[in-house]
Design a protein around this motif. Structure first.
Motif, PDB file in Angstrom:
ATOM      1  N   ALA A   1       3.276   2.835 -22.201  1.00  0.00           N
ATOM      2  CA  ALA A   1       3.443   2.368 -20.823  1.00  0.00           C
ATOM      3  C   ALA A   1       4.907   2.464 -20.398  1.00  0.00           C
ATOM      4  O   ALA A   1       5.216   2.799 -19.242  1.00  0.00           O
ATOM      5  N   ALA A   2       5.824   2.187 -21.319  1.00  0.00           N
ATOM      6  CA  ALA A   2       7.250   2.299 -21.010  1.00  0.00           C
ATOM      7  C   ALA A   2       7.648   3.753 -20.785  1.00  0.00           C
ATOM      8  O   ALA A   2       8.490   4.045 -19.922  1.00  0.00           O
ATOM      9  N   ILE A   3       7.080   4.674 -21.558  1.00  0.00           N
ATOM     10  CA  ILE A   3       7.348   6.097 -21.321  1.00  0.00           C
ATOM     11  C   ILE A   3       6.839   6.496 -19.936  1.00  0.00           C
ATOM     12  O   ILE A   3       7.508   7.225 -19.196  1.00  0.00           O
ATOM     13  N   GLY A   4       5.651   6.001 -19.586  1.00  0.00           N
ATOM     14  CA  GLY A   4       5.142   6.251 -18.243  1.00  0.00           C
ATOM     15  C   GLY A   4       6.042   5.669 -17.172  1.00  0.00           C
ATOM     16  O   GLY A   4       6.216   6.254 -16.092  1.00  0.00           O
ATOM     17  N   ALA A   5       6.667   4.522 -17.470  1.00  0.00           N
ATOM     18  CA  ALA A   5       7.599   3.906 -16.520  1.00  0.00           C
ATOM     19  C   ALA A   5       8.819   4.782 -16.298  1.00  0.00           C
ATOM     20  O   ALA A   5       9.316   4.917 -15.170  1.00  0.00           O
ATOM     21  N   ALA A   6       9.328   5.385 -17.370  1.00  0.00           N
ATOM     22  CA  ALA A   6      10.490   6.265 -17.246  1.00  0.00           C
ATOM     23  C   ALA A   6      10.169   7.449 -16.342  1.00  0.00           C
ATOM     24  O   ALA A   6      10.963   7.819 -15.464  1.00  0.00           O
ATOM     25  N   ILE A   7       8.996   8.035 -16.525  1.00  0.00           N
ATOM     26  CA  ILE A   7       8.602   9.176 -15.698  1.00  0.00           C
ATOM     27  C   ILE A   7       8.424   8.762 -14.246  1.00  0.00           C
ATOM     28  O   ILE A   7       8.909   9.427 -13.321  1.00  0.00           O
ATOM     29  N   SER A   8       7.741   7.639 -14.026  1.00  0.00           N
ATOM     30  CA  SER A   8       7.449   7.200 -12.656  1.00  0.00           C
ATOM     31  C   SER A   8       8.711   6.818 -11.897  1.00  0.00           C
ATOM     32  O   SER A   8       8.893   7.201 -10.732  1.00  0.00           O
ATOM     33  N   SER A   9       9.605   6.054 -12.535  1.00  0.00           N
ATOM     34  CA  SER A   9      10.830   5.638 -11.849  1.00  0.00           C
ATOM     35  C   SER A   9      11.773   6.819 -11.644  1.00  0.00           C
ATOM     36  O   SER A   9      12.471   6.901 -10.621  1.00  0.00           O
ATOM     37  N   ALA A  10      11.808   7.749 -12.597  1.00  0.00           N
ATOM     38  CA  ALA A  10      12.645   8.937 -12.428  1.00  0.00           C
ATOM     39  C   ALA A  10      12.126   9.802 -11.284  1.00  0.00           C
ATOM     40  O   ALA A  10      12.919  10.397 -10.539  1.00  0.00           O
ATOM     41  N   ARG A  11      10.815   9.882 -11.158  1.00  0.00           N
ATOM     42  CA  ARG A  11      10.232  10.691 -10.086  1.00  0.00           C
ATOM     43  C   ARG A  11      10.518  10.086  -8.714  1.00  0.00           C
ATOM     44  O   ARG A  11      10.795  10.791  -7.745  1.00  0.00           O
ATOM     45  N   LEU A  12      10.482   8.754  -8.619  1.00  0.00           N
ATOM     46  CA  LEU A  12      10.777   8.078  -7.357  1.00  0.00           C
ATOM     47  C   LEU A  12      12.275   7.953  -7.102  1.00  0.00           C
ATOM     48  O   LEU A  12      12.689   7.663  -5.984  1.00  0.00           O
ATOM     49  N   ASN A  13      13.089   8.121  -8.161  1.00  0.00           N
ATOM     50  CA  ASN A  13      14.526   7.871  -8.099  1.00  0.00           C
ATOM     51  C   ASN A  13      14.804   6.427  -7.710  1.00  0.00           C
ATOM     52  O   ASN A  13      15.791   6.107  -7.065  1.00  0.00           O
ATOM     53  N   ALA A  14      13.890   5.546  -8.132  1.00  0.00           N
ATOM     54  CA  ALA A  14      14.038   4.123  -7.822  1.00  0.00           C
ATOM     55  C   ALA A  14      13.042   3.332  -8.654  1.00  0.00           C
ATOM     56  O   ALA A  14      12.014   3.854  -9.084  1.00  0.00           O
ATOM     57  N   SER A  15      13.386   2.064  -8.867  1.00  0.00           N
ATOM     58  CA  SER A  15      12.453   1.126  -9.489  1.00  0.00           C
ATOM     59  C   SER A  15      12.028   0.131  -8.427  1.00  0.00           C
ATOM     60  O   SER A  15      12.867  -0.597  -7.881  1.00  0.00           O
ATOM     61  N   THR A  16      10.743   0.108  -8.126  1.00  0.00           N
ATOM     62  CA  THR A  16      10.219  -0.764  -7.077  1.00  0.00           C
ATOM     63  C   THR A  16       9.214  -1.739  -7.672  1.00  0.00           C
ATOM     64  O   THR A  16       8.695  -1.543  -8.775  1.00  0.00           O
ATOM     65  N   ASN A  17       8.901  -2.780  -6.914  1.00  0.00           N
ATOM     66  CA  ASN A  17       7.942  -3.769  -7.377  1.00  0.00           C
ATOM     67  C   ASN A  17       6.509  -3.244  -7.307  1.00  0.00           C
ATOM     68  O   ASN A  17       5.607  -3.852  -7.882  1.00  0.00           O
ATOM     69  N   ALA A  18       6.313  -2.140  -6.610  1.00  0.00           N
ATOM     70  CA  ALA A  18       4.980  -1.548  -6.535  1.00  0.00           C
ATOM     71  C   ALA A  18       4.732  -0.527  -7.641  1.00  0.00           C
ATOM     72  O   ALA A  18       3.633   0.012  -7.740  1.00  0.00           O
ATOM     73  N   LEU A  19       5.733  -0.300  -8.477  1.00  0.00           N
ATOM     74  CA  LEU A  19       5.616   0.703  -9.531  1.00  0.00           C
ATOM     75  C   LEU A  19       4.494   0.324 -10.500  1.00  0.00           C
ATOM     76  O   LEU A  19       4.493  -0.769 -11.066  1.00  0.00           O
ATOM     77  N   GLY A  20       3.532   1.217 -10.685  1.00  0.00           N
ATOM     78  CA  GLY A  20       2.441   0.987 -11.627  1.00  0.00           C
ATOM     79  C   GLY A  20       1.286   0.182 -11.094  1.00  0.00           C
ATOM     80  O   GLY A  20       0.343  -0.123 -11.836  1.00  0.00           O
ATOM     81  N   THR A  21       1.318  -0.180  -9.803  1.00  0.00           N
ATOM     82  CA  THR A  21       0.225  -0.954  -9.227  1.00  0.00           C
ATOM     83  C   THR A  21      -1.091  -0.190  -9.318  1.00  0.00           C
ATOM     84  O   THR A  21      -1.178   0.971  -8.919  1.00  0.00           O
ATOM     85  N   LEU A  22      -2.117  -0.828  -9.877  1.00  0.00           N
ATOM     86  CA  LEU A  22      -3.473  -0.272 -10.066  1.00  0.00           C
ATOM     87  C   LEU A  22      -3.512   0.884 -11.065  1.00  0.00           C
ATOM     88  O   LEU A  22      -4.550   1.539 -11.191  1.00  0.00           O
ATOM     89  N   ASP A  23      -2.416   1.119 -11.789  1.00  0.00           N
ATOM     90  CA  ASP A  23      -2.448   2.160 -12.817  1.00  0.00           C
ATOM     91  C   ASP A  23      -3.424   1.813 -13.934  1.00  0.00           C
ATOM     92  O   ASP A  23      -3.966   2.703 -14.597  1.00  0.00           O
ATOM     93  N   GLU A  24      -3.630   0.497 -14.166  1.00  0.00           N
ATOM     94  CA  GLU A  24      -4.583   0.109 -15.201  1.00  0.00           C
ATOM     95  C   GLU A  24      -5.984   0.631 -14.887  1.00  0.00           C
ATOM     96  O   GLU A  24      -6.730   1.043 -15.794  1.00  0.00           O
ATOM     97  N   LEU A  25      -6.336   0.661 -13.610  1.00  0.00           N
ATOM     98  CA  LEU A  25      -7.642   1.198 -13.219  1.00  0.00           C
ATOM     99  C   LEU A  25      -7.730   2.681 -13.549  1.00  0.00           C
ATOM    100  O   LEU A  25      -8.721   3.149 -14.125  1.00  0.00           O
TER     101      LEU A  25
END
Length: 437
Positions: A344-368
């Motif tokens: 999940a942390a590796i996925g976080a690195a990819i997602s935040s790097a792609r957005l060029n930002a860390s937001t509170n919506a990052l990963g919302t509903l990814d569990e689904l």
């Protein structure tokens, strides 16, 4: 040593089967995997037709591969969780919290408190390692509560969903953290986060050689232990199809060029004169896609070639028998959730790097999406069965649906309805398949 259908008994049985059944027997292909590939092909063709020819274009397919990377990485870990008859509802929140830690570390804490200047290579390295450690620690905490304290995984991870989502907000009081380090952003893809045409073809050739080596190695092992062999034509067929898929994927990646604005800036910075027809620079394979493929290879090796992988499937098949056989079931379960937190942390690195930002919506509903990908990929909720490759294909299928619905202009609420329906349908089909088997 004989091929798989050359003994008299096998020849007699093969003569009673139809052509397709004989083909499946010779190639040893999974019927469910073929069914999922057929469903993916139907979805792609249907979305391409409905979108007016926009879906099956190099640009959309390249973006689709990047969008699928983080979900595919987490789905490989969810396979192990579900195989052991557990569930993890907190992966999206762990992604969001870990991503926020990485963002705050490189944008605020490290420059302010440790004096590490912006642009230093230590900035993104320390931030990335911090996020990976945090994700693994969260997984260890939840795994300990589940395995050693006996609290059901559903309750623990449901609580984690709320706790870590709130923790991500608490770190910055709800503020978005940006921008990310320039090197860190390479993990998000884009023109600079890709390896270009030449290296993409080199990777493709290496991958094809790897496929051939794996087939040859597997055949050698079968001979060594006197196991039945696949016919030579089946080995050639499997190798040819795998290589064609690899080369085709690289061809698509190399057919998507940089945007004209970035090309002009690149030409100015490097003193290149633009030709009259423009300059085409291929993206090639995106770095997050390479990361997903690497994780898939490692997780496949882990599940198929290690004692840990055998223990996981033994626990999923029969937890009581596994414990009686001397397997440390609680320790294995805790390690599974630690691994899930790391992914999940590796996925976080990819997602935040792609957005060029860390937001509170990052990963919302990814569990689904992650759970749906694993289940659609053939992981049984009853435990004991699942494949890493199937989960990654399931992630691609789920992301294809979402990408297609965005192209069609479907509202977000309706998108969620369709995704939920697909998840229920996948579980129902799995139940029907288990009853027939």
């Amino acid at each position: 040593m004989t091929d798989i259908t050359t003994t008299p008994v096998d020849r007699a049985r093969a003569s009673e089967l139809g052509p397709f059944a004989r083909f499946l027997k010779a190639t040893e292909l999974d019927v469910r995997m073929l069914g999922m590939l057929a469903a993916l092909a139907i979805i792609w063709v249907g979305l391409h037709f409905l979108s007016g020819g926009l879906f099956l274009t190099p640009r959309n397919l390249w973006n689709l591969s990047v969008q699928s990377a983080s979900v595919a990485i987490m789905a490989t870990g969810m396979v192990l969780v579900i195989v052991t008859r557990n569930i993890d509802l907190s992966v999206g929140s762990i992604l969001g919290f870990s991503g926020m830690v990485m963002g705050v570390m490189q944008a605020q804490w490290l420059p302010q408190y440790l004096g590490i200047p912006l642009g230093s290579h230590w900035l993104w390295i320390i931030a990335l390692c911090s996020g990976l450690i945090v994700g693994t620690a969260i997984g260890a905490l939840q795994g300990y509560v589940i395995a050693y304290m006996g609290v059901p995984a559903f309750i623990v991870t449901l609580g984690g969903l709320l706790i870590w989502r709130g923790g991500a907000w608490w770190l910055t009081s709800g503020q978005t953290v940006a921008p990310m380090d320039e090197t860190y952003r390479l993990m998000g893809g884009g023109p600079e986060g890709s390896i270009g045409a030449t290296w993409s073809w080199i990777v493709a050739v290496i991958a094809c050689l790897g496929v051939i080596w794996l087939l040859r190695s597997a055949r050698t092992q079968r001979k060594r232990f006197h196991f039945p062999l696949r016919p030579v034509w089946a080995e050639v067929f499997l190798g040819a199809v795998a290589c064609l898929v690899i080369l085709g994927a690289v061809l698509v990646a190399n057919s998507y060029g940089w945007p004209i604005g970035i090309v002009r800036r690149y030409a100015q910075e490097n003193g290149i004169t633009l030709p009259e027809g423009g300059l085409f620079i291929a993206h090639g394979i995106a770095i997050p896609v390479l990361m997903a493929v690497a994780v898939g290879i490692v997780m496949t090796f882990l599940t198929r070639r290690t004692r840990f992988g055998r223990y996981v499937f033994a626990i999923g098949g029969n937890p009581e028998a596994a414990a009686l056989a001397g397997i440390a079931t609680r320790w294995v379960t805790m390690k599974i959730f630690m691994l899930m937190g790391l992914l999940a942390a590796i996925g976080a690195a990819i997602s935040s790097a792609r957005l060029n930002a860390s937001t509170n919506a990052l990963g919302t509903l990814d569990e689904l999406l992650v759970i749906a990908a694993a289940v659609i990929g053939g992981t049984s909720l009853a435990g004991g069965a699942g494949t890493v490759l199937g989960a990654m294909l399931g992630a691609l299928l789920m992301q294809s649906l979402q990408s297609g619905m965005v192209l069609l202009g479907i509202d977000t609420p309706l998108q969620n309805i369709i995704v939920g329906f697909v998840l229920v349908l996948a579980v129902w089909l799995d139940t029907m398949y288990r009853k027939r088997v």
